[in-house]
Design a protein around this motif. Sequence first.
Motif, mmCIF file in Angstrom:
data_model
loop_
_atom_site.group_PDB
_atom_site.id
_atom_site.type_symbol
_atom_site.label_atom_id
_atom_site.label_comp_id
_atom_site.label_asym_id
_atom_site.label_seq_id
_atom_site.Cartn_x
_atom_site.Cartn_y
_atom_site.Cartn_z
ATOM 1 N N ILE A 1 0.816 -1.230 0.000
ATOM 2 C CA ILE A 1 0.000 0.000 0.000
ATOM 3 C C ILE A 1 0.844 1.272 0.000
ATOM 4 O O ILE A 1 0.322 2.362 0.212
ATOM 5 C CB ILE A 1 -0.993 0.023 1.175
ATOM 6 C CG1 ILE A 1 -0.269 -0.076 2.529
ATOM 7 C CG2 ILE A 1 -2.041 -1.072 1.017
ATOM 8 C CD1 ILE A 1 -1.166 0.189 3.731
ATOM 9 N N ARG B 1 4.863 4.405 4.379
ATOM 10 C CA ARG B 1 4.311 5.072 5.561
ATOM 11 C C ARG B 1 4.898 6.474 5.624
ATOM 12 O O ARG B 1 5.863 6.781 4.932
ATOM 13 C CB ARG B 1 4.713 4.248 6.804
ATOM 14 C CG ARG B 1 3.871 4.478 8.013
ATOM 15 C CD ARG B 1 4.090 3.430 9.072
ATOM 16 N NE ARG B 1 5.459 3.471 9.593
ATOM 17 C CZ ARG B 1 5.936 2.642 10.511
ATOM 18 N NH1 ARG B 1 5.174 1.686 10.996
ATOM 19 N NH2 ARG B 1 7.173 2.745 10.939
ATOM 20 N N GLN C 1 4.802 -0.528 3.386
ATOM 21 C CA GLN C 1 3.733 -1.179 4.129
ATOM 22 C C GLN C 1 2.939 -2.147 3.262
ATOM 23 O O GLN C 1 2.740 -1.901 2.074
ATOM 24 C CB GLN C 1 2.724 -0.143 4.630
ATOM 25 C CG GLN C 1 3.284 0.985 5.434
ATOM 26 C CD GLN C 1 2.194 1.993 5.747
ATOM 27 O OE1 GLN C 1 1.643 1.959 6.826
ATOM 28 N NE2 GLN C 1 1.874 2.859 4.810
ATOM 29 N N TRP C 2 2.445 -3.206 3.917
ATOM 30 C CA TRP C 2 1.558 -4.167 3.287
ATOM 31 C C TRP C 2 0.329 -4.292 4.162
ATOM 32 O O TRP C 2 0.424 -4.285 5.394
ATOM 33 C CB TRP C 2 2.238 -5.532 3.154
ATOM 34 C CG TRP C 2 3.249 -5.575 2.070
ATOM 35 C CD1 TRP C 2 3.088 -6.099 0.817
ATOM 36 C CD2 TRP C 2 4.601 -5.083 2.117
ATOM 37 N NE1 TRP C 2 4.244 -5.947 0.081
ATOM 38 C CE2 TRP C 2 5.189 -5.329 0.860
ATOM 39 C CE3 TRP C 2 5.375 -4.455 3.089
ATOM 40 C CZ2 TRP C 2 6.495 -4.974 0.553
ATOM 41 C CZ3 TRP C 2 6.672 -4.095 2.792
ATOM 42 C CH2 TRP C 2 7.219 -4.361 1.538
ATOM 43 N N GLN C 3 -0.833 -4.414 3.511
ATOM 44 C CA GLN C 3 -2.079 -4.500 4.260
ATOM 45 C C GLN C 3 -2.762 -5.833 4.023
ATOM 46 O O GLN C 3 -2.918 -6.283 2.888
ATOM 47 C CB GLN C 3 -3.016 -3.364 3.859
ATOM 48 C CG GLN C 3 -4.255 -3.269 4.719
ATOM 49 C CD GLN C 3 -5.008 -1.976 4.482
ATOM 50 O OE1 GLN C 3 -5.088 -1.491 3.357
ATOM 51 N NE2 GLN C 3 -5.569 -1.412 5.536
ATOM 52 N N ASN D 1 -5.318 -4.961 8.836
ATOM 53 C CA ASN D 1 -4.090 -4.852 9.617
ATOM 54 C C ASN D 1 -2.924 -4.517 8.699
ATOM 55 O O ASN D 1 -2.911 -4.905 7.534
ATOM 56 C CB ASN D 1 -3.833 -6.145 10.384
ATOM 57 C CG ASN D 1 -4.957 -6.440 11.360
ATOM 58 O OD1 ASN D 1 -5.575 -5.538 11.900
ATOM 59 N ND2 ASN D 1 -5.233 -7.716 11.566
ATOM 60 N N ILE D 2 -1.949 -3.786 9.244
ATOM 61 C CA ILE D 2 -0.853 -3.268 8.422
ATOM 62 C C ILE D 2 0.496 -3.728 8.960
ATOM 63 O O ILE D 2 0.756 -3.669 10.164
ATOM 64 C CB ILE D 2 -0.908 -1.725 8.363
ATOM 65 C CG1 ILE D 2 -2.222 -1.284 7.704
ATOM 66 C CG2 ILE D 2 0.300 -1.163 7.614
ATOM 67 C CD1 ILE D 2 -2.455 0.210 7.710
ATOM 68 N N TYR D 3 1.346 -4.158 8.041
ATOM 69 C CA TYR D 3 2.697 -4.616 8.354
ATOM 70 C C TYR D 3 3.696 -3.698 7.670
ATOM 71 O O TYR D 3 3.710 -3.597 6.444
ATOM 72 C CB TYR D 3 2.884 -6.059 7.872
ATOM 73 C CG TYR D 3 1.979 -7.028 8.591
ATOM 74 C CD1 TYR D 3 2.454 -7.802 9.631
ATOM 75 C CD2 TYR D 3 0.630 -7.139 8.249
ATOM 76 C CE1 TYR D 3 1.618 -8.676 10.315
ATOM 77 C CE2 TYR D 3 -0.212 -7.998 8.923
ATOM 78 C CZ TYR D 3 0.288 -8.766 9.956
ATOM 79 O OH TYR D 3 -0.540 -9.617 10.635
ATOM 80 N N ALA D 4 4.507 -3.008 8.465
ATOM 81 C CA ALA D 4 5.511 -2.099 7.917
ATOM 82 C C ALA D 4 6.890 -2.728 8.086
ATOM 83 O O ALA D 4 7.240 -3.216 9.168
ATOM 84 C CB ALA D 4 5.454 -0.754 8.635
#
Length: 167
Positions: free
Chosen positions: A133, A136, A142-144, A149-152
């Motif tokens: 996505i 940040r 980042q991946w959603q 929920n988001i993983y940076a």
Amino acid sequence: MRFRTAVSTLTLVGTALFAPGVGLATSTDAFAVTKLTHAQATAMFKAAGITWSSSGGCSNRNVSTCTSFDQLNQATAQGAVTLKHASGCAINITGGTETGHASGTYSHWNGYKLDYGKNTCLNNYVHNAFTYIGLRGDGYPQWQAASGNIYADEGSHWDALYYSCGC
């Protein structure tokens, strides 16, 4: 004109009633945030095969070199368990609710975030199962997840933000 006003009013009322954390409170309110103790969270993680580590070898929430789960949201802990089961990867938590992380509503301190040590399996899972996505505000990619929920990728670790218990 009255019809449009009535529809608008009903839409606003419906939105307010079903917005997260607002509306009709019941004994099974899905939007209530349940906080865990460190012991409760570690029991959940241990049962799921999730490990955790601390550069300071401690769990004091008020020491930045510790890894604490005091006041962790139950949905965040469940999100970690979901990630473990969905990915099949080794999960090692390196950051929890301890002081020293960035502040904000959806922060580590407030129980919404966990840090995970990076490994090839987890990296591949996040990159392939979730949607990229963009960057940040601080420049980290980042991946959603479908859950929101988001993983940076913060370089040395994954910073995971849990809005819900889905991974």
